[in-house]
Design an enzyme around this catalytic site. Structure first.
Site, PDB file in Angstrom:
ATOM      1  N   GLY A 110     -58.385  13.065  15.542  1.00 39.06           N
ATOM      2  CA  GLY A 110     -58.574  12.810  14.552  1.00 39.06           C
ATOM      3  C   GLY A 110     -59.519  13.476  13.537  1.00 39.06           C
ATOM      4  CD  GLU A 117     -62.925  15.830  20.250  1.00 34.31           C
ATOM      5  OE1 GLU A 117     -63.923  15.130  19.324  1.00 34.31           O
ATOM      6  OE2 GLU A 117     -61.837  15.561  20.297  1.00 34.31           O
TER       7      GLU A 117
END
Length: 239
Positions: A110, A117
């Site tokens: 998001g 990540e």
């Protein structure tokens, strides 16, 4: 009842303190630190436990410019996976999630940081997620859009391939910026949804195999422990 923002802080604080108490965070560790409104409270709590002397000699690998800047502001040592002291692998990564299902599969990205990540998470021995109760869902694919990081030159061909998988695609547009969101890696983001729930494990591999896709926001290959805060002030630890 506590607010969503309070739940995020509660989940993050509980996760750091629990992982320290259980011996999963200790001095000398190499820790990946995630991005976003739930991950940053965990970074802050980690800095507090360093400051009070509970742990020391922590080396952090940040997953975005946002997290890197925050770590430096808090005095946390920032490295990269390529640094010799890190050696391409981490002891632990702690991050937030946009959705988490009953099997601890995740949607992330998001904040448009899904590539770093995932690199950090999938190169960690242990993975922890912090979330407020709104992020816990029964099925994936129909509500929160799945981010797919793409090479801009392949946008149309990737969209056609995703549509063949039944997905509807929207190019993510910038806020206070004309044009598409550009990730920290210089790529673009397609946000996709399906009318009916899909298998995260199956779709992670299928979407990753599309030429022009850099990374997909399904995280299914490393099951995390999840700390999910609820409005009543409790925190669920889901293994």
């Amino acid at each position: 009842m506590i607010s969503k923002d309070e739940q995020k802080v509660l989940a993050a604080t509980t996760a750091i303190d629990t992982l320290i108490r259980e011996g999963k965070i200790f001095s000398g560790m190499k820790i990946g630190l995630g991005t976003g409104s739930t991950a940053l409270p965990a970074v802050k709590r980690l800095s507090e436990r360093i400051a009070d002397g509970t742990i020391s000699d922590i080396q952090a690998v940040a997953t975005s410019f946002q997290t890197e800047n925050y770590c430096r502001d808090l005095g946390i040592r920032v490295c990269t996976l390529n640094d010799r002291s890190i050696g391409g692998e981490l002891d632990l990564t702690i991050d937030g999630a946009d959705e988490i299902d009953g099997e601890n599969n995740l949607i992330k990205g998001g904040g448009a940081a899904l590539l770093l990540e995932k690199i950090v998470a999938y190169n960690s021995r242990f993975y922890a997620i912090v979330a407020d109760e709104s992020k816990s869902v029964e099925h994936m694919g129909t509500k929160f859009p799945l981010p797919v990081e793409i090479v801009g030159a392949a946008r149309l061909s990737v969209e056609k391939s995703l549509e063949k998988l039944g997905a509807a695609c929207v190019l993510r547009e910038g806020v206070r910026k004309c044009g598409p969101v550009i990730t920290d890696n210089g790529n673009q983001i397609l946000d996709i949804t399906w009318k009916n729930p899909v298998s995260p494990k199956e779709m992670e591999d299928k979407i990753a195999g599309i030429v022009g896709v850099v990374e997909v926001g399904f995280f299914t290959k490393l099951r995390p422990v999840a700390f999910i805060a609820h409005g009543d002030g409790s925190v669920e630890e889901r293994l």
